[in-house]
Design a protein around this motif. Structure first.
Motif, PDB file in Angstrom:
ATOM      1  N   GLN A   1     -11.790  -3.881   1.035  1.00  0.00           N
ATOM      2  CA  GLN A   1     -11.519  -4.245   2.421  1.00  0.00           C
ATOM      3  C   GLN A   1     -10.641  -5.484   2.482  1.00  0.00           C
ATOM      4  O   GLN A   1     -10.764  -6.385   1.658  1.00  0.00           O
ATOM      5  CB  GLN A   1     -12.822  -4.489   3.156  1.00  0.00           C
TER       6      GLN A   1
ATOM      7  N   ARG B   1     -14.797   7.912  -0.366  1.00  0.00           N
ATOM      8  CA  ARG B   1     -14.517   6.856   0.593  1.00  0.00           C
ATOM      9  C   ARG B   1     -13.007   6.799   0.766  1.00  0.00           C
ATOM     10  O   ARG B   1     -12.279   6.757  -0.219  1.00  0.00           O
ATOM     11  CB  ARG B   1     -15.042   5.545   0.028  1.00  0.00           C
TER      12      ARG B   1
ATOM     13  N   LEU C   1      -9.904   4.774   2.575  1.00  0.00           N
ATOM     14  CA  LEU C   1      -9.447   3.597   3.303  1.00  0.00           C
ATOM     15  C   LEU C   1      -8.002   3.810   3.686  1.00  0.00           C
ATOM     16  O   LEU C   1      -7.194   4.171   2.832  1.00  0.00           O
ATOM     17  CB  LEU C   1      -9.532   2.363   2.416  1.00  0.00           C
TER      18      LEU C   1
ATOM     19  N   ASN D   1      -4.828   1.836   5.368  1.00  0.00           N
ATOM     20  CA  ASN D   1      -4.177   0.666   5.936  1.00  0.00           C
ATOM     21  C   ASN D   1      -2.883   1.159   6.553  1.00  0.00           C
ATOM     22  O   ASN D   1      -1.969   1.541   5.835  1.00  0.00           O
ATOM     23  CB  ASN D   1      -3.859  -0.364   4.849  1.00  0.00           C
TER      24      ASN D   1
ATOM     25  N   SER E   1     -18.001   7.130   9.725  1.00  0.00           N
ATOM     26  CA  SER E   1     -17.337   5.841   9.568  1.00  0.00           C
ATOM     27  C   SER E   1     -18.346   4.740   9.853  1.00  0.00           C
ATOM     28  O   SER E   1     -19.461   5.003  10.301  1.00  0.00           O
ATOM     29  CB  SER E   1     -16.145   5.726  10.509  1.00  0.00           C
TER      30      SER E   1
ATOM     31  N   SER F   1      -6.448  -0.513  10.466  1.00  0.00           N
ATOM     32  CA  SER F   1      -7.030  -0.017   9.226  1.00  0.00           C
ATOM     33  C   SER F   1      -8.422   0.490   9.523  1.00  0.00           C
ATOM     34  O   SER F   1      -9.096  -0.022  10.413  1.00  0.00           O
ATOM     35  CB  SER F   1      -7.045  -1.102   8.156  1.00  0.00           C
TER      36      SER F   1
ATOM     37  N   GLU G   1     -11.957   2.753   7.667  1.00  0.00           N
ATOM     38  CA  GLU G   1     -12.646   3.171   6.465  1.00  0.00           C
ATOM     39  C   GLU G   1     -13.542   4.329   6.865  1.00  0.00           C
ATOM     40  O   GLU G   1     -14.242   4.242   7.875  1.00  0.00           O
ATOM     41  CB  GLU G   1     -13.469   1.987   5.979  1.00  0.00           C
ATOM     42  N   SER G   2     -13.509   5.417   6.122  1.00  0.00           N
ATOM     43  CA  SER G   2     -14.365   6.536   6.480  1.00  0.00           C
ATOM     44  C   SER G   2     -14.916   7.164   5.204  1.00  0.00           C
ATOM     45  O   SER G   2     -14.380   6.966   4.118  1.00  0.00           O
ATOM     46  CB  SER G   2     -13.606   7.565   7.309  1.00  0.00           C
TER      47      SER G   2
ATOM     48  N   CYS H   1      -2.933   4.994   1.853  1.00  0.00           N
ATOM     49  CA  CYS H   1      -4.239   5.618   1.708  1.00  0.00           C
ATOM     50  C   CYS H   1      -4.822   5.263   0.344  1.00  0.00           C
ATOM     51  O   CYS H   1      -4.144   5.400  -0.671  1.00  0.00           O
ATOM     52  CB  CYS H   1      -4.144   7.126   1.807  1.00  0.00           C
TER      53      CYS H   1
ATOM     54  N   GLN I   1      -8.228   6.103  -1.993  1.00  0.00           N
ATOM     55  CA  GLN I   1      -9.435   6.929  -2.113  1.00  0.00           C
ATOM     56  C   GLN I   1     -10.324   6.344  -3.188  1.00  0.00           C
ATOM     57  O   GLN I   1      -9.843   5.863  -4.212  1.00  0.00           O
ATOM     58  CB  GLN I   1      -9.063   8.368  -2.459  1.00  0.00           C
ATOM     59  N   HIS I   2     -11.608   6.420  -2.943  1.00  0.00           N
ATOM     60  CA  HIS I   2     -12.564   5.752  -3.809  1.00  0.00           C
ATOM     61  C   HIS I   2     -13.756   6.683  -3.979  1.00  0.00           C
ATOM     62  O   HIS I   2     -14.380   7.060  -3.001  1.00  0.00           O
ATOM     63  CB  HIS I   2     -12.973   4.445  -3.121  1.00  0.00           C
TER      64      HIS I   2
END
Lengths: 175, 258
Positions: free
Chosen positions: A71, B8, B10, B12, B40, B71, B73-74, B187, B189-190
């Protein structure tokens, strides 16, 4: 802990109404990010182009970050200023860009805008110069509560950024 | 790191510019729709409004610059109801509006954007349209009085939320092409699965190396590594050796006396 290197330069600016320009820049990150080395803000020299309308600064950026979380990915924010022949400085544009999340070399074009005041202020801007500025410059990169803001489109700033990621794959991050 | 089985995502993003619209003083209203199986964080907002930007001429078109950051996060959870179903990705709906002299708005265009499924940096330009009411009177009204037809539900741009049926028909609906909006999306990805995948890939590479034995450098490296391994094992053995010897002698000693 994953590490991020940002190596590059602020190349120059183009498309502004005046041409004797300089630029203030800074990098904003979230709380999980820590700067290991490098300068996180700076200011370029004043450049007046000889021919052509693009002002070149070639201002170096070299930062090394370490992070515990994803983040608050670094954001680069810029302010482009004009210095006239009397040495007065005048704001020409605010801009921002996310530091690209994928590794490699990136050519980033950052567009800028300037707040537009009331019609009296606009008239004063034409004859005297100057103009309204943001009271808190963190609005450039926060984006919240911009609804009442009136702006006008200005030029673009060009940046070359090289991004190196380390140990992000160890934590299962694909970017 | 997210728990296993959860991806996950993210994003931005940045709304860069809008180009080629009829009227001046543009702003963009956008929101994000998460399909089923996506969630989310509760405190983050999935919508936003940019500032109002007066355009400038660049080439042939009028361009408005926003450089508006967002930004989010989902999280995606795969539910194994159907094996071969591909996941749906979040969709960003947006609406371009313009303000007139009396601070009233008109709709300039509708568009949508599916968040890219590949990680990395994407620059996307979306063309937009606006609903058209035929005739000169409507255009005159739009110019002088304001008030143009607008969509009641923004999801009509893609597949309407209330849609149930076999084929989507927009027969009788007239639109006009307006400008385009440029987005830049980063993008990330995690997932825990990526760690396993990357170690698997590494193991496969090393197996290939061993099979092939390609370059001299590789073989030298292998020999060196084998040497280091042997040396380490020998050192461990040497360290453990005297203690064992002592232990055996001490355990042996009482037996011999007894």
């Amino acid at each position: 802990m994953a590490e991020l290197h940002i190596i590059g330069q602020i190349v120059g600016a183009t498309g502004f109404p005046q041409s004797t320009l300089f630029c203030k820049w800074g990098i904003h990150t979230g709380g999980a990010w820590r700067l290991l080395s490098g300068l996180r803000e700076g200011q370029t020299q004043v450049d007046s182009p000889h021919n052509g309308e693009m002002a070149f600064w070639s201002h170096p950026i070299d930062l090394h970050y370490t992070t515990k979380g994803l983040q608050g990915w670094p954001k680069l924010h810029l302010q482009v200023w004009h210095q006239d022949s009397f040495g007065r400085c005048q704001l020409l544009g605010y801009g921002y860009c996310h530091v690209p999340s994928s590794p490699g070399h990136h050519h980033v074009r950052c567009v800028t805008w300037r707040p537009l005041g009331s019609w009296q202020e606009q008239l004063a801007h034409i004859f005297v110069g100057g103009g309204p500025q943001l009271r808190s410059p963190d609005l450039i990169y926060s984006g919240a509560d911009r609804y009442r803001l009136h702006t006008v489109a200005m030029g673009t700033v060009e940046l070359e950024l090289g991004v190196i990621l380390r140990h992000f794959d160890k934590y299962g991050v694909e970017s | 790191m997210p728990p296993p089985g959860i991806l996950r995502l993210l994003v931005n993003g940045e709304i860069v510019s809008a180009k080629g619209y009829e009227y001046d003083n543009l702003y963009i209203h956008f929101f994000l729709e998460l399909p089923n199986n996506w969630s989310s964080l509760p405190f983050q907002s999935l919508s936003g409004v940019t500032q109002t930007c007066r355009t400038r001429t660049l080439g042939k078109d009028n361009v408005a610059f926003f450089s508006y950051p967002f930004s989010f996060e989902s999280f995606f959870r795969k539910e194994d109801r159907k094996e071969d179903s591909l996941p749906q990705w979040p969709v960003l709906y947006f609406e371009v509006l313009s303000l007139d002299f009396w601070q009233r708005y008109r709709t300039e265009g509708y568009g949508y954007l599916v968040i890219p499924a590949t990680p990395g940096c994407h620059s996307l330009t979306c063309s937009t349209w606006r609903p058209l009411q035929g005739g000169t009177v409507a255009e005159l009204r739009r110019f002088f009085i304001g008030g143009a037809p607008e969509l009641e539900d923004s999801s009509y741009v893609r597949v309407p939320g209330t849609f149930k049926g076999d084929r989507l028909s927009r027969f009788g609906f007239r639109t006009e092409t307006t400008g385009s909006v440029t987005f830049i999306l980063n993008c990330v990805q995690h997932a825990r699965a990526f760690v396993d995948a990357s170690t698997l890939k590494k193991r496969r590479q090393s197996v290939l190396d061993q099979l092939g034995g390609f370059s001299q450098q590789g073989s030298v490296y292998n020999v060196l590594e084998a040497f280091q391994r042997a040396r380490r094992r020998m050192q461990e053995a040497r360290e453990s050796l005297p203690r064992d010897l002592i232990n055996t002698t001490t355990t042996l000693a009482p037996e011999s006396t007894a």
